[in-house]
Design a protein around this motif. Structure first.
Motif, mmCIF file in Angstrom:
data_model
loop_
_atom_site.group_PDB
_atom_site.id
_atom_site.type_symbol
_atom_site.label_atom_id
_atom_site.label_comp_id
_atom_site.label_asym_id
_atom_site.label_seq_id
_atom_site.Cartn_x
_atom_site.Cartn_y
_atom_site.Cartn_z
ATOM 1 N N ALA A 153 0.832 -1.203 0.000
ATOM 2 C CA ALA A 153 0.000 0.000 0.000
ATOM 3 C C ALA A 153 0.867 1.255 0.000
ATOM 4 O O ALA A 153 0.563 2.233 -0.697
ATOM 5 C CB ALA A 153 -0.931 -0.003 1.206
ATOM 6 N N LEU A 154 1.966 1.229 0.748
ATOM 7 C CA LEU A 154 2.863 2.390 0.778
ATOM 8 C C LEU A 154 3.563 2.597 -0.558
ATOM 9 O O LEU A 154 3.720 3.727 -1.017
ATOM 10 C CB LEU A 154 3.897 2.229 1.895
ATOM 11 C CG LEU A 154 3.390 2.418 3.316
ATOM 12 C CD1 LEU A 154 4.493 2.097 4.313
ATOM 13 C CD2 LEU A 154 2.868 3.822 3.534
ATOM 14 N N LEU A 155 3.988 1.508 -1.185
ATOM 15 C CA LEU A 155 4.703 1.642 -2.455
ATOM 16 C C LEU A 155 3.789 2.032 -3.602
ATOM 17 O O LEU A 155 4.253 2.535 -4.615
ATOM 18 C CB LEU A 155 5.434 0.341 -2.784
ATOM 19 C CG LEU A 155 6.644 0.053 -1.893
ATOM 20 C CD1 LEU A 155 7.259 -1.274 -2.266
ATOM 21 C CD2 LEU A 155 7.660 1.154 -1.973
ATOM 22 N N HIS A 156 2.500 1.806 -3.466
ATOM 23 C CA HIS A 156 1.565 2.207 -4.506
ATOM 24 C C HIS A 156 1.043 3.620 -4.282
ATOM 25 O O HIS A 156 0.202 4.098 -5.032
ATOM 26 C CB HIS A 156 0.406 1.218 -4.597
ATOM 27 C CG HIS A 156 0.809 -0.104 -5.187
ATOM 28 N ND1 HIS A 156 2.087 -0.446 -5.513
ATOM 29 C CD2 HIS A 156 0.068 -1.182 -5.533
ATOM 30 C CE1 HIS A 156 2.135 -1.650 -6.002
ATOM 31 N NE2 HIS A 156 0.918 -2.143 -6.019
ATOM 32 N N SER A 157 1.564 4.268 -3.282
ATOM 33 C CA SER A 157 1.165 5.644 -2.993
ATOM 34 C C SER A 157 2.006 6.598 -3.844
ATOM 35 O O SER A 157 3.230 6.651 -3.696
ATOM 36 C CB SER A 157 1.380 5.944 -1.509
ATOM 37 O OG SER A 157 1.268 7.321 -1.277
ATOM 38 N N PRO A 158 1.390 7.359 -4.740
ATOM 39 C CA PRO A 158 2.155 8.265 -5.612
ATOM 40 C C PRO A 158 2.954 9.308 -4.836
ATOM 41 O O PRO A 158 4.076 9.649 -5.223
ATOM 42 C CB PRO A 158 1.092 8.947 -6.479
ATOM 43 C CG PRO A 158 -0.124 8.111 -6.351
ATOM 44 C CD PRO A 158 -0.029 7.383 -5.062
ATOM 45 N N GLN A 159 2.404 9.809 -3.736
ATOM 46 C CA GLN A 159 3.119 10.826 -2.965
ATOM 47 C C GLN A 159 4.401 10.238 -2.357
ATOM 48 O O GLN A 159 5.459 10.886 -2.378
ATOM 49 C CB GLN A 159 2.240 11.395 -1.837
ATOM 50 C CG GLN A 159 1.046 12.187 -2.321
ATOM 51 C CD GLN A 159 -0.172 11.292 -2.555
ATOM 52 O OE1 GLN A 159 -0.149 10.100 -2.249
ATOM 53 N NE2 GLN A 159 -1.225 11.866 -3.140
#
Length: 99
Positions: free
Chosen positions: A9-15
């Motif tokens: 989930a963190l790695l798929h976060s664009p920010q």
């Protein structure tokens, strides 16, 4: 399992990806990777060019080189075998053979 989902989930976060890409260690790793890939590509192209030049040269010279190598190799082999003293290999018996 939970840690894997959290990390995904963190790695798929664009920010987060953008902030990481702006960090110094990630930028440096990207620079080193790009440098290594470019050097490998240039060396590969240079090797390919040299092989093409060698293949495009006169075939006779390549054959003469191979013949000279073969002749020199066989001469050295014969000279080495002549310089050996004792029976040829394979005709000797092992340490326990008393026949």
């Amino acid at each position: 399992m939970v840690l894997r989902r959290l990390l995904a989930a963190l790695l798929h976060s664009p920010q987060l990806v953008e902030r990481l890409s702006e960090s110094r260690p990630i930028r440096r790793a990207a620079q080193l990777t790009a440098f290594a890939l470019l050097q490998a590509q240039l060396r590969g192209q240079d090797a390919a060019r040299r092989l093409q030049d060698l293949a495009a040269g006169p075939v006779g010279s390549l054959c003469r080189r191979a013949e000279r190598f073969r002749d020199a190799f066989t001469q050295e082999l014969r000279r080495g075998l002549r310089g050996r003293s004792g029976p040829p290999p394979g005709s000797q018996r092992g340490p326990g053979a008393h026949i």
